[in-house]
Design a protein around this motif. Structure first.
Motif, PDB file in Angstrom:
ATOM      1  N   LEU A   1       0.566  -1.152   0.337  1.00  0.00           N
ATOM      2  CA  LEU A   1      -0.144  -0.064   0.078  1.00  0.00           C
ATOM      3  C   LEU A   1       1.067   1.411  -0.046  1.00  0.00           C
ATOM      4  O   LEU A   1       0.144   2.084  -0.498  1.00  0.00           O
ATOM      5  CB  LEU A   1      -0.807   0.248   1.186  1.00  0.00           C
ATOM      6  CG  LEU A   1      -2.236  -1.003   1.560  1.00  0.00           C
ATOM      7  CD1 LEU A   1      -2.568  -0.931   2.535  1.00  0.00           C
ATOM      8  CD2 LEU A   1      -3.050  -0.166   0.122  1.00  0.00           C
ATOM      9  N   ALA A   2       2.193   1.359   0.790  1.00  0.00           N
ATOM     10  CA  ALA A   2       2.889   2.257   0.432  1.00  0.00           C
ATOM     11  C   ALA A   2       3.385   2.444  -0.302  1.00  0.00           C
ATOM     12  O   ALA A   2       3.664   3.909  -0.220  1.00  0.00           O
ATOM     13  CB  ALA A   2       3.617   2.440   1.592  1.00  0.00           C
ATOM     14  N   ASP A   3       4.270   1.480  -1.115  1.00  0.00           N
ATOM     15  CA  ASP A   3       4.577   1.726  -2.117  1.00  0.00           C
ATOM     16  C   ASP A   3       3.635   2.619  -3.428  1.00  0.00           C
ATOM     17  O   ASP A   3       3.891   3.031  -3.989  1.00  0.00           O
ATOM     18  CB  ASP A   3       4.799   0.174  -3.207  1.00  0.00           C
ATOM     19  CG  ASP A   3       5.904   0.154  -2.012  1.00  0.00           C
ATOM     20  OD1 ASP A   3       7.117   0.723  -1.332  1.00  0.00           O
ATOM     21  OD2 ASP A   3       6.773  -1.173  -1.795  1.00  0.00           O
ATOM     22  N   ALA A   4       2.719   1.540  -3.852  1.00  0.00           N
ATOM     23  CA  ALA A   4       1.286   1.987  -4.772  1.00  0.00           C
ATOM     24  C   ALA A   4       0.723   3.211  -4.407  1.00  0.00           C
ATOM     25  O   ALA A   4       1.470   4.447  -5.111  1.00  0.00           O
ATOM     26  CB  ALA A   4      -0.048   1.493  -4.069  1.00  0.00           C
TER      27      ALA A   4
ATOM     28  N   VAL B   1       5.204   9.577   2.253  1.00  0.00           N
ATOM     29  CA  VAL B   1       4.432   8.477   2.727  1.00  0.00           C
ATOM     30  C   VAL B   1       4.926   7.781   3.694  1.00  0.00           C
ATOM     31  O   VAL B   1       6.076   7.114   4.085  1.00  0.00           O
ATOM     32  CB  VAL B   1       3.455   7.178   1.741  1.00  0.00           C
ATOM     33  CG1 VAL B   1       2.513   6.523   2.094  1.00  0.00           C
ATOM     34  CG2 VAL B   1       3.394   7.624   0.770  1.00  0.00           C
ATOM     35  N   VAL B   2       3.682   7.581   5.648  1.00  0.00           N
ATOM     36  CA  VAL B   2       4.232   7.205   6.737  1.00  0.00           C
ATOM     37  C   VAL B   2       3.077   6.606   6.726  1.00  0.00           C
ATOM     38  O   VAL B   2       1.728   6.649   6.998  1.00  0.00           O
ATOM     39  CB  VAL B   2       4.650   8.229   7.772  1.00  0.00           C
ATOM     40  CG1 VAL B   2       5.858   9.110   7.071  1.00  0.00           C
ATOM     41  CG2 VAL B   2       4.070   9.083   7.387  1.00  0.00           C
ATOM     42  N   ALA B   3       3.679   5.375   7.789  1.00  0.00           N
ATOM     43  CA  ALA B   3       2.301   5.033   8.301  1.00  0.00           C
ATOM     44  C   ALA B   3       2.309   5.489   9.748  1.00  0.00           C
ATOM     45  O   ALA B   3       2.902   6.099  10.617  1.00  0.00           O
ATOM     46  CB  ALA B   3       3.065   3.227   8.810  1.00  0.00           C
ATOM     47  N   VAL B   4       0.597   5.466  10.315  1.00  0.00           N
ATOM     48  CA  VAL B   4       0.482   6.045  11.427  1.00  0.00           C
ATOM     49  C   VAL B   4       1.057   5.832  12.856  1.00  0.00           C
ATOM     50  O   VAL B   4       0.633   4.120  12.838  1.00  0.00           O
ATOM     51  CB  VAL B   4      -0.506   6.776  11.249  1.00  0.00           C
ATOM     52  CG1 VAL B   4      -1.293   6.986  12.991  1.00  0.00           C
ATOM     53  CG2 VAL B   4      -1.364   7.450  10.161  1.00  0.00           C
TER      54      VAL B   4
ATOM     55  N   PRO C   1       6.952   3.470   7.460  1.00  0.00           N
ATOM     56  CA  PRO C   1       6.741   1.826   6.972  1.00  0.00           C
ATOM     57  C   PRO C   1       7.855   0.921   6.781  1.00  0.00           C
ATOM     58  O   PRO C   1       8.353   1.131   6.385  1.00  0.00           O
ATOM     59  CB  PRO C   1       6.039   2.101   5.996  1.00  0.00           C
ATOM     60  CG  PRO C   1       5.264   3.502   5.630  1.00  0.00           C
ATOM     61  CD  PRO C   1       7.037   4.627   5.772  1.00  0.00           C
ATOM     62  N   ALA C   2       6.860  -0.618   7.197  1.00  0.00           N
ATOM     63  CA  ALA C   2       7.814  -1.684   7.003  1.00  0.00           C
ATOM     64  C   ALA C   2       8.634  -1.618   5.257  1.00  0.00           C
ATOM     65  O   ALA C   2       7.372  -1.046   4.414  1.00  0.00           O
ATOM     66  CB  ALA C   2       7.159  -2.561   7.155  1.00  0.00           C
ATOM     67  N   GLY C   3       9.756  -2.199   4.977  1.00  0.00           N
ATOM     68  CA  GLY C   3      10.205  -2.161   3.913  1.00  0.00           C
ATOM     69  C   GLY C   3      10.326  -1.578   2.778  1.00  0.00           C
ATOM     70  O   GLY C   3      10.398  -1.615   1.622  1.00  0.00           O
TER      71      GLY C   3
ATOM     72  N   VAL D   1      -5.577  12.658  -4.895  1.00  0.00           N
ATOM     73  CA  VAL D   1      -6.943  11.885  -4.615  1.00  0.00           C
ATOM     74  C   VAL D   1      -7.144  10.795  -5.152  1.00  0.00           C
ATOM     75  O   VAL D   1      -7.411   9.944  -4.533  1.00  0.00           O
ATOM     76  CB  VAL D   1      -7.477  12.589  -3.304  1.00  0.00           C
ATOM     77  CG1 VAL D   1      -8.507  11.994  -2.628  1.00  0.00           C
ATOM     78  CG2 VAL D   1      -6.595  13.705  -2.095  1.00  0.00           C
ATOM     79  N   LEU D   2      -8.190  11.277  -6.323  1.00  0.00           N
ATOM     80  CA  LEU D   2      -8.519  10.164  -6.903  1.00  0.00           C
ATOM     81  C   LEU D   2      -7.238   9.240  -7.693  1.00  0.00           C
ATOM     82  O   LEU D   2      -8.534   8.172  -7.427  1.00  0.00           O
ATOM     83  CB  LEU D   2      -9.289  10.541  -8.055  1.00  0.00           C
ATOM     84  CG  LEU D   2     -10.549  11.713  -7.845  1.00  0.00           C
ATOM     85  CD1 LEU D   2     -10.860  12.972  -8.861  1.00  0.00           C
ATOM     86  CD2 LEU D   2     -11.664  11.677  -7.049  1.00  0.00           C
ATOM     87  N   ASP D   3      -7.310   9.985  -8.101  1.00  0.00           N
ATOM     88  CA  ASP D   3      -5.352   8.310  -8.364  1.00  0.00           C
ATOM     89  C   ASP D   3      -5.131   7.720  -6.662  1.00  0.00           C
ATOM     90  O   ASP D   3      -5.143   6.872  -7.288  1.00  0.00           O
ATOM     91  CB  ASP D   3      -4.253   9.252  -9.087  1.00  0.00           C
ATOM     92  CG  ASP D   3      -4.599   9.539 -10.413  1.00  0.00           C
ATOM     93  OD1 ASP D   3      -5.531   9.896 -10.419  1.00  0.00           O
ATOM     94  OD2 ASP D   3      -4.147  10.729 -10.834  1.00  0.00           O
ATOM     95  N   LEU D   4      -5.176   8.188  -5.523  1.00  0.00           N
ATOM     96  CA  LEU D   4      -4.696   7.550  -4.957  1.00  0.00           C
ATOM     97  C   LEU D   4      -6.062   6.610  -4.662  1.00  0.00           C
ATOM     98  O   LEU D   4      -5.277   4.799  -3.924  1.00  0.00           O
ATOM     99  CB  LEU D   4      -4.412   8.384  -3.957  1.00  0.00           C
ATOM    100  CG  LEU D   4      -3.758   8.001  -2.326  1.00  0.00           C
ATOM    101  CD1 LEU D   4      -2.685   7.248  -2.493  1.00  0.00           C
ATOM    102  CD2 LEU D   4      -3.878   8.753  -1.151  1.00  0.00           C
ATOM    103  N   ARG D   5      -6.955   6.718  -4.658  1.00  0.00           N
ATOM    104  CA  ARG D   5      -7.928   5.860  -4.219  1.00  0.00           C
ATOM    105  C   ARG D   5      -7.671   4.261  -5.004  1.00  0.00           C
ATOM    106  O   ARG D   5      -8.096   2.955  -4.814  1.00  0.00           O
ATOM    107  CB  ARG D   5      -9.488   6.386  -3.989  1.00  0.00           C
ATOM    108  CG  ARG D   5      -9.263   7.065  -3.294  1.00  0.00           C
ATOM    109  CD  ARG D   5     -11.149   8.100  -3.490  1.00  0.00           C
ATOM    110  NE  ARG D   5     -11.583   8.696  -1.611  1.00  0.00           N
ATOM    111  CZ  ARG D   5     -12.468   9.456  -1.453  1.00  0.00           C
ATOM    112  NH1 ARG D   5     -13.249  10.077  -2.980  1.00  0.00           N
ATOM    113  NH2 ARG D   5     -12.393   9.927  -0.515  1.00  0.00           N
ATOM    114  N   ASP D   6      -7.301   4.892  -6.217  1.00  0.00           N
ATOM    115  CA  ASP D   6      -7.419   3.917  -7.508  1.00  0.00           C
ATOM    116  C   ASP D   6      -6.525   3.084  -6.757  1.00  0.00           C
ATOM    117  O   ASP D   6      -6.148   1.567  -7.108  1.00  0.00           O
ATOM    118  CB  ASP D   6      -7.230   4.387  -8.331  1.00  0.00           C
ATOM    119  CG  ASP D   6      -8.308   5.151  -9.785  1.00  0.00           C
ATOM    120  OD1 ASP D   6      -9.954   4.487  -8.832  1.00  0.00           O
ATOM    121  OD2 ASP D   6      -8.766   5.818 -10.317  1.00  0.00           O
TER     122      ASP D   6
END
Length: 737
Positions: free
Chosen positions: A429-432, A442-445, A455-457, A499-504
């Motif tokens: 998910l983070a890479d995408a 992108v970071v994890a919360v 994010p891991a990895g 955001v639209l692209d992120l959802r996809d």
């Protein structure tokens, strides 16, 4: 009976005054139950709402709206600047309403730094305290702004600060001056405005309690519209009643008899008008957007109190004052009712009636063509939403701060998109998300950090943390939350596309993944608004059409009335679009056309109801065409006055420096004037006159006239004033043709 005539109005007046005394303090308390948080405008089913509800579980205490403090110095920050910024972070953390504050985050160019704080409680008070703290011992030449979602919310609350006082002062002052000119009486304007103010007080008390128990939602936008709507509607209905009361005082020596007659003749059109407005507004309950849905019941409550005050308090007050209320132009018993339809009648409205009778077809064709031409301006209307930074007119610390952030940081820093997905897919998910154009990082919360963890990895450094913080991502029910920092300002079109692209992108990894956050909230709000106007506008038209058919007992007349109001709305929106474009407006909220339509159709139809109910009344004993001319002339002054008052009342909304309200103020004010001065005065009378008795098809009135039983052959006893002053059947012929 004499005792009843004294006691009944006294009890009515006393009851309303008691309500006013009890409800007065609620004027300043309605903000207690109002919310301006945009996330509360969305339905629970919206994706951004679902993410917002999950946010507490992932962030723990850091659940409030983020505020970003940005500092800037041209030429680069000094060591003293950075030391002061660190000290500011410590002082902000000690403020009530500030949960957590990040360490200073310097920009790559060294000219700026930012602090990310999580706020809670009364955001406007918290931000005000943060801004005050930011001024303490500030190094000379260092710029400091408090922005982010919390900053914009505080600016919005400040923009609405005058809604309890300044807005009412402007609205009442405008109405008072207009009524003074209309009546040329010092007392009548006071009576009318007192009725409107007491009605508004009752409405506010009812709305406050309904919001207090959670039955309805209220925000400052709805609050402002409630104030204006009640004042305008109560004044309109009062003008109609007073006109009927003045007529009745000429036919009856007794004030009690005059009051009964005036009420009998005005109740039906007033209730029908109020019912039409309420029905149109209650259609908003089907809205997806909570802010739109809130308007329906709140405004309906306001109309109920406007109706109640007009039909009880006003008649009781006028009964108590009597003819003195009209001083110095008191109506006298036995004075003949003015016959505006006489061939030698002088004045503006007799002239309009003669124009309509002699050139009916030309009049309605020309006016319709002009309205349709004005409506072509709609093609330049951009109502797909505006950036949050453009919502507030005038100075905005939040807008200025966002501009500074965009110059030195990723513009979306501090207002990240939030992605919720499966823990097992964290790395994917983070890479995408990071591969999406417009996403900076992108970071994890982690619930232990207001800014997240790596994010891991992945080898990418976490942003906006300046150094790696080894925290574990928070996992809730097998899900994690990611923060995706956007490159563009969070209220920009580019951010919404990201955001639209992120959802996809994330749904290609996890079909159940959700994307929320500040930008997603705006995106979902705009989508809901577009849905609402597509669904609600046809429904409002259908509901009003049915009401008109029941009221006029006709099919053709209601269809034409509704069609005329649609054309009028198109013209008002077209002209407004050109005006907005000329003044450099950034566009309009998708709800602007919806609000404009609901108000103009619901309120604009009022004037057609006032006109056509009187025309139908006159047509029953004069015939349709003479009835149209008489109805036009006897209602011309009062309806025009009512329209001008309502237009001035809605125009008062423009004193609130919020783009949405300024645009609504212009559309409704201009549209009401069109309805009053063009549609009701020229288009509808001319079209009805051209059609003739068939306008009432298929009612009994149409059948009677078709069979030769209507018009001059109808009994005269239904209009006592005509018999009393010697009107003859021969006068029923059209004297203006």
């Amino acid at each position: 009976m004499r005792t009843l005539r004294v006691v009944l109005p006294a009890v009515v007046i006393l009851a309303w005054l008691t309500l006013a005394a009890v409800g007065g303090p609620f004027f300043g308390r309605i903000s207690e139950v109002a919310s301006n948080d945009q996330s509360t405008y969305l339905p629970r089913s919206a994706e951004a709402t679902q993410v917002s509800e999950l946010r507490d579980d992932f962030l723990g205490e850091a659940t409030g709206r983020p505020a970003i403090v940005v500092v800037e110095r041209d030429g680069g920050l000094t060591d003293d600047d950075l030391a002061w910024t660190q000290d500011l972070a410590d002082r902000l953390a000690d403020l009530d309403g500030v949960d957590q504050v990040s360490p200073p985050i310097p920009s790559d160019d060294g000219e700026a730094a930012e602090l990310v704080a999580s706020t809670s409680g009364e955001v406007d008070e918290t931000v005000a305290a943060m801004r005050e703290a930011s001024d303490d011992d500030r190094p000379e030449g260092l710029g400091v702004w408090v922005t982010g979602p919390a900053g914009f919310t505080a600016d919005l609350v400040e923009a609405f600060a005058g809604i309890d006082g300044f807005l009412l002062v402007v609205a009442f002052s405008a109405v008072f001056l207009i009524l003074l000119v209309v009546y040329r009486s010092p007392l009548l304007p006071i009576v009318v405005l007192a009725t409107a103010l007491i009605a508004l007080t009752g409405a506010i008390v009812a709305v406050w309690w309904l919001a207090k128990v959670g039955a309805i939602d209220v925000n400052s936008q709805v609050q402002g519209i409630l104030f204006i709507l009640v004042i305008g509607a109560a004044t309109d209905y009062s003008l109609l009643y007073i006109a009927r009361y003045r007529e009745a005082l000429r036919d009856h020596e007794s004030r009690w008899d005059a009051t009964r007659l005036a009420l009998r003749r005005s109740v039906a059109p007033i209730v029908a008008s109020g019912g039409t407005v309420m029905a149109g507004l209650l259609c908003m309950l089907l809205s997806e957007l909570n802010s739109n849905r809130a308007l329906g019941p709140v405004a309906a409550v306001g109309i109920v109190f406007a109706l109640a005050a007009t039909l009880t308090l006003l008649p009781a007050t006028m009964l108590a004052i009597g003819r003195a209320a009209f001083w110095p132009r008191r109506p006298k018993y036995g004075d003949p009712q003015p016959d505006f339809t006489a061939p030698d009648a002088k004045g503006f409205w007799p002239g309009v009636a003669r124009l309509v009778s002699r050139h009916a077809r030309a009049v309605w064709l020309v006016t319709t063509g002009a309205l349709l031409a004005a409506g072509l301006g709609i093609v330049v209307l951009d109502a797909d939403g505006v950036p949050q930074s453009d919502v507030i007119l005038g100075q905005s610390d939040g807008r200025d701060g966002q501009r500074v952030i965009g110059e030195h940081f990723p513009a979306g820093a501090g207002s990240p998109a939030l992605v919720v997905g499966a823990d097992d897919d964290l790395t994917a998910l983070a890479d995408a998300a990071r591969d999406v154009e417009g996403v900076s990082d992108v970071v994890a919360v982690s619930s232990n950090s207001p800014t997240g963890t790596m994010p891991a990895g992945t080898d990418a450094p976490p942003f906006p943390i300046p150094t790696l913080v080894p925290l574990e991502p928070t996992v809730v029910d097998g899900q994690v939350m990611l923060q995706a920092t956007l490159e563009d300002a969070p209220d920009s079109d580019a951010a919404e596309q990201a955001v639209l692209d992120l959802r996809d992108a994330v749904r290609a990894i996890d079909p159940d993944a959700l994307v929320g956050g500040y930008t997603a909230t705006m995106l979902d709000s705009d989508a809901a608004s577009i849905h609402d106007r597509t669904v609600i506008i046809p429904l409002v038209l259908a509901v009003i059409l049915v009401i008109l058919m029941l009221l006029l007992r006709s099919i053709l007349a209601p269809i034409l009335l509704v069609a005329s109001v649609i054309v009028s709305f198109a013209a008002a929106l077209g002209v407004a679009s050109l005006v907005f474009l000329a003044f450099g407006s950034p566009g309009a909220d998708p709800a602007v056309p919806l609000y404009g339509f609901v108000f103009l159709v619901a309120l604009g139809i009022d004037y057609n109801i006032f006109l056509m109910t009187r025309v139908r009344e006159e047509a029953a004993h004069l015939g349709t065409r003479p009835g149209i001319l008489r109805g036009l002339t006897v209602t011309g002054g009062v309806i025009t006055s009512a329209g001008i008052v309502l237009a001035a009342t809605f125009a008062a909304l423009a004193v609130i420096p919020v783009l949405f309200l300024v645009q609504i103020a212009f559309i409704v004010a201009f549209g009401v004037l069109l309805d009053t001065l063009v549609v009701r005065s020229l288009l509808i009378p001319a079209l009805s006159y051209d059609i003739g008795p068939a306008i009432w098809w298929p009612s009994k009135l149409w059948r009677d006239e078709r069979a030769g039983r209507g018009g001059a052959d109808a009994p005269q006893h239904s209009h006592g004033r005509d018999a009393a002053h010697g009107r003859h059947a021969s006068e029923a012929s059209d004297p203006l043709v």
